[in-house]
Design an enzyme around this catalytic site. Structure first.
Site, short mmCIF file in Angstrom:
data_model
loop_
_atom_site.label_atom_id
_atom_site.label_comp_id
_atom_site.label_asym_id
_atom_site.label_seq_id
_atom_site.Cartn_x
_atom_site.Cartn_y
_atom_site.Cartn_z
N ASP A 134 0.82 -1.14 -0.14
CA ASP A 134 -0.11 -0.01 -0.02
C ASP A 134 0.95 1.28 0.03
O ASP A 134 0.38 2.35 0.08
CB ASP A 134 -0.98 0.05 1.35
CG ASP A 134 -0.37 0.14 2.50
OD1 ASP A 134 1.21 0.00 2.47
OD2 ASP A 134 -1.04 -0.17 3.65
N HIS A 166 3.22 1.86 2.11
CA HIS A 166 3.90 2.53 3.42
C HIS A 166 5.57 2.28 3.41
O HIS A 166 6.07 1.65 2.60
CB HIS A 166 3.02 1.63 4.44
CG HIS A 166 3.53 0.45 4.71
ND1 HIS A 166 2.49 -0.75 5.08
CD2 HIS A 166 4.35 -0.36 4.74
CE1 HIS A 166 3.02 -1.71 5.25
NE2 HIS A 166 4.26 -1.64 4.84
N GLU A 212 1.24 4.04 7.50
CA GLU A 212 0.17 3.40 6.56
C GLU A 212 -0.38 4.85 5.73
O GLU A 212 0.00 5.88 6.03
CB GLU A 212 -0.88 3.04 7.31
CG GLU A 212 -0.50 1.46 8.17
CD GLU A 212 -0.33 0.59 7.30
OE1 GLU A 212 0.10 0.45 6.27
OE2 GLU A 212 -0.55 -0.72 7.66
P1 PGA Z 1 8.02 -6.99 3.12
O1 PGA Z 1 7.44 -5.92 3.94
O2 PGA Z 1 9.60 -6.60 3.02
O3 PGA Z 1 7.71 -8.14 4.04
O4 PGA Z 1 7.33 -7.18 1.65
C1 PGA Z 1 8.01 -4.46 3.58
C2 PGA Z 1 7.11 -3.51 4.19
O5 PGA Z 1 5.85 -3.65 4.76
O6 PGA Z 1 7.45 -2.20 4.40
#
Ligand code: PGA
Length: 264
Positions: free
Chosen positions: A141, A143, A148
């Site tokens: 998304d 973030h 978020e």
């Molecule tokens: P991920 O998460 O490396 O497990 O894809 C990245 C994030 O949520 O910032």
């Protein structure tokens, strides 16, 4: 913003690890002050950490004069829980490098006073001299850390409520049960990240392609908090071909041309 594109995650991770190692080694040559490194968890940085550990073992890098600050931690998850970010960091990086444990900083998600813990974290970063390089990933998304969508681009370290989407994505680490994923976390703010002298963001796989397009080609907006990188004078995105896949072909060609020109 620079965008470094490699064929796959492995090659991109090796590029990122060598970039970080060069930055640490360069500061060590000119200053006695520690290198202050911001770190992330998640699947994305694992290969980068493995390469950093390899460089340490090969005698090409030392973390003896490196101070680290992690981006985030779940609230109320025991430190010894295998999915706590404390456990993650030990497993993938700290157990394999020569870092002095007193130089390692992670937020305490079990602190009695969470707000004080967050405020103190900001103060500790300032006392350490500010972050030289912040390494991060991005969420599907958009973030950055656990900021978020609709987090203020001026946000600082605080307790945050995770979106259902993020909890769903992270449930893969919690027996695929969203109810086991903590609903809250503590996270550095967007401004805590962009205060760093350099910010290096990793993005791999097609599941990150939409977020990466928004971050690079979209407006700088709280709807995609990693887009704050657009205002940073030294922001670098390191990605694979799959993650850049939703960007315009002309953007792709431009980033490749910049890298080629600067490597001459
Ligand atoms: P991920 O998460 O490396 O497990 O894809 C990245 C994030 O949520 O910032």
């Amino acid at each position: 913003m620079k965008v470094i594109i490699r064929n796959d995650e492995k090659k991109a991770s090796i590029w990122a690890a060598h970039y970080i190692a060069d930055a640490i080694n360069a500061k060590a040559k000119t200053s006695k002050k520690p290198f202050v490194l911001g770190l992330a968890t998640g699947s994305t940085p694992i290969e980068t950490y493995a390469e950093l550990a390899r460089l340490v073992k090969a005698g090409k890098l030392s973390f003896k004069n490196v101070v680290t600050f992690n981006m985030d931690e779940y609230v109320a998850l025991p430190v010894e829980h295998p999915e706590s970010y404390h456990s993650f960091m030990d497993k993938y990086l700290f157990n394999h490098i020569d870092i002095d444990r007193k130089n390692v900083h992670l937020l305490d998600g079990n602190a009695k006073d969470l707000k004080k813990e967050c405020d103190d974290y900001e103060k500790k970063i300032v006392a350490a001299g500010g972050i030289d390089l912040f390494l991060g990933g991005i969420g599907e998304d958009g973030h950055i850390a656990f900021n978020e969508p609709f987090s203020s681009l001026n946000s600082r370290t605080r307790v945050v409520t995770l979106t259902e989407d993020t909890r769903k994505v992270n449930s893969r680490f919690f027996d695929n049960d969203i109810n086991k994923v903590p609903a809250q976390a503590m996270s550095v703010g967007v401004a805590t990240v962009t205060d760093a002298k350099e910010v290096l963001i990793l993005a791999f796989g097609s599941k990150k392609a939409r977020a990466l397009r928004d971050a690079i080609e979209g407006p700088c907006s709280h709807a995609c908090t990693v887009s704050a990188l657009q205002l940073h004078p030294a922001g670098i995105i390191v990605c694979d071909e799959a993650a850049i896949g939703e960007c315009k072909y002309n953007s792709y060609k431009y980033f490749k041309a910049v890298e080629e020109a600067e490597s001459k």
